[in-house]
Write a protein that holds these residues in place. Structure first.
Motif, PDB file in Angstrom:
ATOM      1  N   ARG A   1       2.299   2.395   0.706  1.00 28.21           N
ATOM      2  CA  ARG A   1       1.960   3.586   0.106  1.00 28.21           C
ATOM      3  C   ARG A   1       1.176   3.628  -1.067  1.00 28.21           C
ATOM      4  NH1 ARG A   1       7.903   5.053   1.428  1.00 28.21           N
ATOM      5  NH2 ARG A   1       7.987   6.312   3.292  1.00 28.21           N
ATOM      6  N   GLN A   2       0.357   4.529  -1.462  1.00 29.89           N
ATOM      7  CA  GLN A   2      -0.278   4.643  -2.444  1.00 29.89           C
ATOM      8  C   GLN A   2      -0.706   5.614  -3.433  1.00 29.89           C
ATOM      9  OE1 GLN A   2      -4.466   3.533  -0.935  1.00 29.89           O
ATOM     10  NE2 GLN A   2      -4.509   5.464   0.046  1.00 29.89           N
ATOM     11  N   VAL A   3      -0.971   5.634  -4.604  1.00 28.28           N
ATOM     12  CA  VAL A   3      -0.932   6.787  -5.979  1.00 28.28           C
ATOM     13  C   VAL A   3      -2.428   6.414  -6.248  1.00 28.28           C
ATOM     14  CG1 VAL A   3      -0.176   7.700  -7.746  1.00 28.28           C
ATOM     15  CG2 VAL A   3       1.516   6.676  -6.218  1.00 28.28           C
TER      16      VAL A   3
ATOM     17  N   MET B   1     -10.110   6.271   0.132  1.00 25.74           N
ATOM     18  CA  MET B   1      -9.001   5.533  -0.257  1.00 25.74           C
ATOM     19  C   MET B   1      -7.838   6.188   0.659  1.00 25.74           C
ATOM     20  SD  MET B   1      -9.374   3.310  -2.445  1.00 25.74           S
ATOM     21  CE  MET B   1      -7.875   3.010  -3.370  1.00 25.74           C
ATOM     22  N   TRP B   2      -7.944   7.577   0.735  1.00 27.46           N
ATOM     23  CA  TRP B   2      -6.899   8.384   1.506  1.00 27.46           C
ATOM     24  C   TRP B   2      -7.030   8.032   2.933  1.00 27.46           C
ATOM     25  CZ3 TRP B   2      -3.275  12.652   0.744  1.00 27.46           C
ATOM     26  CH2 TRP B   2      -3.115  13.136   2.063  1.00 27.46           C
TER      27      TRP B   2
ATOM     28  N   ASP C   1       1.070   8.684   3.679  1.00 26.43           N
ATOM     29  CA  ASP C   1       1.102   7.478   2.612  1.00 26.43           C
ATOM     30  C   ASP C   1       0.324   7.464   1.323  1.00 26.43           C
ATOM     31  OD1 ASP C   1       2.711   6.490   4.668  1.00 26.43           O
ATOM     32  OD2 ASP C   1       0.967   4.997   5.192  1.00 26.43           O
ATOM     33  N   THR C   2      -0.231   8.661   1.002  1.00 24.33           N
ATOM     34  CA  THR C   2      -0.950   8.811  -0.192  1.00 24.33           C
ATOM     35  C   THR C   2      -0.386   9.993  -0.945  1.00 24.33           C
ATOM     36  OG1 THR C   2      -2.898   7.758   0.926  1.00 24.33           O
ATOM     37  CG2 THR C   2      -3.333   9.163  -1.106  1.00 24.33           C
ATOM     38  N   LEU C   3      -0.475   9.808  -2.559  1.00 29.11           N
ATOM     39  CA  LEU C   3      -0.190  10.858  -3.141  1.00 29.11           C
ATOM     40  C   LEU C   3      -1.586  10.782  -4.259  1.00 29.11           C
ATOM     41  CD1 LEU C   3       1.425  13.111  -4.459  1.00 29.11           C
ATOM     42  CD2 LEU C   3       2.734  11.368  -5.689  1.00 29.11           C
ATOM     43  N   VAL C   4      -2.270  11.986  -4.378  1.00 24.94           N
ATOM     44  CA  VAL C   4      -3.390  12.083  -5.283  1.00 24.94           C
ATOM     45  C   VAL C   4      -3.009  12.818  -6.524  1.00 24.94           C
ATOM     46  CG1 VAL C   4      -5.584  12.876  -5.402  1.00 24.94           C
ATOM     47  CG2 VAL C   4      -5.052  11.970  -3.350  1.00 24.94           C
ATOM     48  N   LEU C   5      -3.237  12.251  -7.585  1.00 30.14           N
ATOM     49  CA  LEU C   5      -3.066  12.855  -8.780  1.00 30.14           C
ATOM     50  C   LEU C   5      -4.159  13.465  -9.428  1.00 30.14           C
ATOM     51  CD1 LEU C   5      -0.898  10.248 -10.776  1.00 30.14           C
ATOM     52  CD2 LEU C   5      -0.439  11.706  -9.034  1.00 30.14           C
ATOM     53  N   GLY C   6      -4.150  14.670  -9.981  1.00 31.83           N
ATOM     54  CA  GLY C   6      -5.162  15.458 -10.467  1.00 31.83           C
ATOM     55  C   GLY C   6      -5.661  15.014 -11.689  1.00 31.83           C
ATOM     56  N   GLN C   7      -6.664  15.422 -12.264  1.00 32.77           N
ATOM     57  CA  GLN C   7      -7.193  14.959 -13.696  1.00 32.77           C
ATOM     58  C   GLN C   7      -6.640  16.071 -14.667  1.00 32.77           C
ATOM     59  OE1 GLN C   7      -8.434  12.138 -13.932  1.00 32.77           O
ATOM     60  NE2 GLN C   7      -9.018  11.749 -11.678  1.00 32.77           N
TER      61      GLN C   7
END
Length: 332
Positions: free
Chosen positions: A190-192, A213-214, A223-229
């Protein structure tokens, strides 16, 4: 006199019917945990730049707070791989992940370092310039080594390079397609993703690189969690970078739904600023916080002295939000 009766044979015992199988598994829950084979926990891989490597996390809190260390404790026994590299842009993350595979050619003579490593200056046909302390293990057409951009120039250091029969350094003839070996680590993880702040003005590029990347995950929708800026003082309301941050965050929230974590909202909204890790700071009672919120930026009590990274308190809030979201996604 009645006729004699034949002897009565004993009844043949009936064959017992098999009992219906129990719906309950055998043993106790504790014994099942002890003897049962548990599936291997999914590894977690973190990608991005200096925020993902928690630069600034050694400031303000009694002990340094680094996101990857916090997640390693929360996700145990799963492995956490931390590949945040400061000063890098989203294109460097693709190279690190092995999604971009540029052709490498030598542009000078190899030099043997004191440790015996042969470092050959190289150029990438992608024209991507090095940034930050980037060192990527990989191979060039089967020759293993490290693509090193930490000095501001690309070098390829081949593993175990020696002088060949002509006396030349074997590394001098390195040429071919470079592929990062980190793709092998990432493929089953899994990825962040916390990438793109250093090239945030290229909104289409950041969105496209994050999407690649997603899409590279084993099961992208899970499997992916994207963090905002989040916005620094340089990204205040009405600024060019502030508008770019808002545009990227809004589009990623639309694309990824619950797999997007809005850190700008976390670090400037009432719920986030009152979360349990930040409660001791009474942030909303501070004049500096209210002034920052009027400009649409993260309060200074959560920001490191360099003004562009979170301090220990900011990292603690992000870690808290990450763990909570991962629990909601059933990752933990």
């Amino acid at each position: 006199m009645p006729a004699p009766q034949p002897a009565v044979l004993p009844a043949v015992p009936g064959t017992p019917l098999p009992a219906a199988p129990s719906s309950r598994p055998p043993g106790t829950e504790a014994s099942r945990r002890l003897l049962g084979v548990e599936p291997e926990p999914r590894a977690l891989t973190l990608w991005g730049s200096s925020s993902m490597s928690s630069e600034g996390g050694d400031e303000s809190t009694p002990v340094p707070i680094r996101i990857h260390e916090h997640l390693a404790l929360s996700a145990a026994p799963a492995t956490v791989h931390s590949f945040g590299v400061g000063a890098t842009r989203s294109a460097h993350t693709l190279l690190l992940r092995g999604l971009d595979t540029p052709r490498v050619r030598p542009v000078g003579d190899g030099v043997r370092a004191a440790d015996g490593t042969v470092r050959v200056p190289v150029a990438l046909d992608s024209a991507l310039a090095p940034a930050g302390p980037l060192r990527i293990p990989g191979s060039v057409d089967g020759t293993a080594g490290v693509l090193d951009g930490s000095s501001g120039t690309w070098f390829f250091a081949a593993d175990g390079a020696e002088h060949d029969s002509d006396g030349a350094l074997a590394g001098d003839r390195i040429e071919g397609v470079f592929t990062s070996v980190l793709n092998e680590v990432a493929d089953a993880s899994r990825q962040v993703l916390w990438m793109g702040k250093n090239n945030i003005l290229d909104v289409p590029g950041v969105l496209a690189d994050t999407q690649r990347m997603w899409d590279a995950a084993e099961t992208p929708d899970e499997d992916t969690l994207v963090l905002g800026q989040w916005c620094t003082e340089a990204d205040a309301d009405g600024s060019e970078t502030g508008d770019a941050v808002a545009e990227v965050n809004a589009e990623q929230a639309r694309r990824y739904g619950e797999h997007f974590l809005d850190l700008q909202q976390l670090l400037t909204g009432e719920e986030g600023l009152r979360c349990s890790p930040l409660a001791p700071l009474t942030l909303l009672d501070q004049g500096s916080t209210q002034a920052a919120l009027e400009r649409g930026v993260v309060p200074p009590l959560l920001v490191a002295t360099d003004g562009i990274h979170l301090n220990g308190w900011g990292n603690l809030a992000v870690s808290w939000a990450l763990v909570r979201r991962m629990q909601e996604l059933r990752w933990l």
